[in-house]
Design a protein around this motif. Sequence first.
Motif, mmCIF file in Angstrom:
data_model
loop_
_atom_site.group_PDB
_atom_site.id
_atom_site.type_symbol
_atom_site.label_atom_id
_atom_site.label_comp_id
_atom_site.label_asym_id
_atom_site.label_seq_id
_atom_site.Cartn_x
_atom_site.Cartn_y
_atom_site.Cartn_z
ATOM 1 N N LEU A 1 20.559 -18.034 30.719
ATOM 2 C CA LEU A 1 19.351 -17.100 30.533
ATOM 3 C C LEU A 1 18.293 -17.813 29.966
ATOM 4 C CD1 LEU A 1 21.296 -13.994 29.763
ATOM 5 C CD2 LEU A 1 20.791 -14.801 32.229
ATOM 6 N N ILE A 2 17.182 -17.378 30.849
ATOM 7 C CA ILE A 2 15.845 -17.876 30.175
ATOM 8 C C ILE A 2 15.270 -16.491 29.900
ATOM 9 C CG2 ILE A 2 13.676 -18.745 30.717
ATOM 10 C CD1 ILE A 2 15.018 -20.708 32.741
ATOM 11 N N VAL A 3 14.850 -16.519 28.494
ATOM 12 C CA VAL A 3 14.365 -15.193 27.757
ATOM 13 C C VAL A 3 13.029 -15.661 27.293
ATOM 14 C CG1 VAL A 3 14.615 -13.479 26.158
ATOM 15 C CG2 VAL A 3 16.693 -14.313 27.529
ATOM 16 N N ALA A 4 11.974 -14.952 27.680
ATOM 17 C CA ALA A 4 10.739 -15.152 27.182
ATOM 18 C C ALA A 4 9.734 -13.757 26.754
ATOM 19 C CB ALA A 4 9.794 -15.826 28.319
ATOM 20 N N VAL B 1 6.514 -4.379 27.955
ATOM 21 C CA VAL B 1 7.843 -4.994 28.226
ATOM 22 C C VAL B 1 8.189 -5.922 26.875
ATOM 23 C CG1 VAL B 1 8.491 -7.172 29.515
ATOM 24 C CG2 VAL B 1 7.084 -5.170 30.483
ATOM 25 N N ASP B 2 9.588 -5.494 26.562
ATOM 26 C CA ASP B 2 9.985 -6.472 25.429
ATOM 27 C C ASP B 2 10.023 -8.023 25.575
ATOM 28 O OD1 ASP B 2 9.678 -4.116 23.753
ATOM 29 O OD2 ASP B 2 11.812 -3.633 24.143
ATOM 30 N N GLU B 3 10.778 -8.462 26.687
ATOM 31 C CA GLU B 3 11.158 -9.545 27.072
ATOM 32 C C GLU B 3 11.208 -9.663 28.460
ATOM 33 O OE1 GLU B 3 14.468 -10.269 24.711
ATOM 34 O OE2 GLU B 3 15.923 -9.298 26.252
ATOM 35 N N VAL B 4 11.105 -11.007 29.175
ATOM 36 C CA VAL B 4 11.201 -11.160 30.474
ATOM 37 C C VAL B 4 12.458 -12.381 30.668
ATOM 38 C CG1 VAL B 4 10.233 -12.394 32.692
ATOM 39 C CG2 VAL B 4 8.866 -11.440 30.715
ATOM 40 N N ILE B 5 13.317 -11.879 31.420
ATOM 41 C CA ILE B 5 14.732 -12.594 31.538
ATOM 42 C C ILE B 5 14.748 -13.228 33.110
ATOM 43 C CG2 ILE B 5 17.205 -12.420 31.553
ATOM 44 C CD1 ILE B 5 16.643 -9.719 29.554
ATOM 45 N N VAL B 6 15.051 -14.281 32.965
ATOM 46 C CA VAL B 6 15.271 -15.190 34.343
ATOM 47 C C VAL B 6 16.833 -15.694 34.191
ATOM 48 C CG1 VAL B 6 14.822 -16.689 36.043
ATOM 49 C CG2 VAL B 6 13.095 -15.644 34.832
ATOM 50 N N ASN B 7 17.709 -15.448 35.135
ATOM 51 C CA ASN B 7 19.061 -16.303 35.347
ATOM 52 C C ASN B 7 19.072 -17.091 36.468
ATOM 53 O OD1 ASN B 7 21.690 -16.985 35.436
ATOM 54 N ND2 ASN B 7 22.375 -14.869 35.079
ATOM 55 N N VAL C 1 14.825 -12.103 41.047
ATOM 56 C CA VAL C 1 14.044 -13.329 40.475
ATOM 57 C C VAL C 1 13.645 -13.108 39.155
ATOM 58 C CG1 VAL C 1 13.206 -14.062 42.775
ATOM 59 C CG2 VAL C 1 12.022 -12.339 41.516
ATOM 60 N N LYS C 2 13.271 -11.832 38.474
ATOM 61 C CA LYS C 2 12.940 -11.718 37.334
ATOM 62 C C LYS C 2 13.418 -10.265 36.986
ATOM 63 C CE LYS C 2 8.462 -10.843 36.624
ATOM 64 N NZ LYS C 2 7.008 -11.204 36.630
ATOM 65 N N VAL C 3 13.658 -10.122 35.453
ATOM 66 C CA VAL C 3 13.980 -8.540 35.070
ATOM 67 C C VAL C 3 13.237 -8.556 33.837
ATOM 68 C CG1 VAL C 3 15.757 -7.281 33.926
ATOM 69 C CG2 VAL C 3 16.450 -8.590 35.998
ATOM 70 N N GLU C 4 12.543 -7.678 33.743
ATOM 71 C CA GLU C 4 11.821 -7.442 32.536
ATOM 72 C C GLU C 4 12.418 -6.056 31.880
ATOM 73 O OE1 GLU C 4 7.190 -8.168 34.003
ATOM 74 O OE2 GLU C 4 7.932 -6.106 34.232
ATOM 75 N N LYS C 5 12.541 -6.265 30.520
ATOM 76 C CA LYS C 5 13.172 -5.190 29.567
ATOM 77 C C LYS C 5 12.207 -4.259 28.974
ATOM 78 C CE LYS C 5 17.017 -4.842 26.218
ATOM 79 N NZ LYS C 5 18.090 -5.425 25.438
#
Length: 227
Positions: free
Chosen positions: A112-115, A122-128, A215-219
């Motif tokens: 996982l790529i967490v940025a 948005v707390d963080e952006v997650i890409v798998n 393509v992208k998940v924003e928490k």
Amino acid sequence: MENESRDYMNRSEKRQRYQNDGKRKKMDRLLNILIAIVSILIILNLISIFTDKDQNTKNDEVANTTDESSKDAKITDDTTEDRTSEEVDEETSDDETIDEPIGSDENLSSELIVAPSEDPIVDEVIVNPNWQSTPTKQTGEHVSAYTEGHIDYEEKLETFQNAVSLEPENIIVWSVKNNGSPNSSVAVLTSKDAERTDKYRVYIEWIENEGWIPVKVEKLNQLDGAY
């Protein structure tokens, strides 16, 4: 008369000397007996001393042996405990993932790529990178739809749900809309608990002849302004 007197005196002296000799012999015998008794006592005392010493030596040897056995047992226990701890640590290390998994079981990944995000909600952006597309049942030219019951809309919902770590029955979809083109879509969804603890904004894209793919998940930290 003088001779008789002299004889009497000689006999007296002899008798006295005989008595003295008798007393001296008795004293000698008594001394010998006492010496013998003392010697026996000394011998018995020496035997007792050496016996006690031998017993103490044996006790010390037994105690030392017991101590060594205890030390060996402790070393063995410590070694076993250390080895067990190391094995547990290794197993735990192997099982742990760096980030919280997002998506269905087939999409879980340790890559996982967490940025961070500049968006305040948005707390963080997650890409798998291992996300897979949802196999489509559509045929012919793709038509993007936002009507419940439409095959394209239902495949969108399935793809959104697969991108987050929530069971489908525990998901509320708050909005699904176009993200600028027929081949891009975005949705806001949360968990069903009263606090809406888990809040996500999910982006998906259409892959021709394959289906929709995350393509992208924003928490999110709030829903206001999320859709």
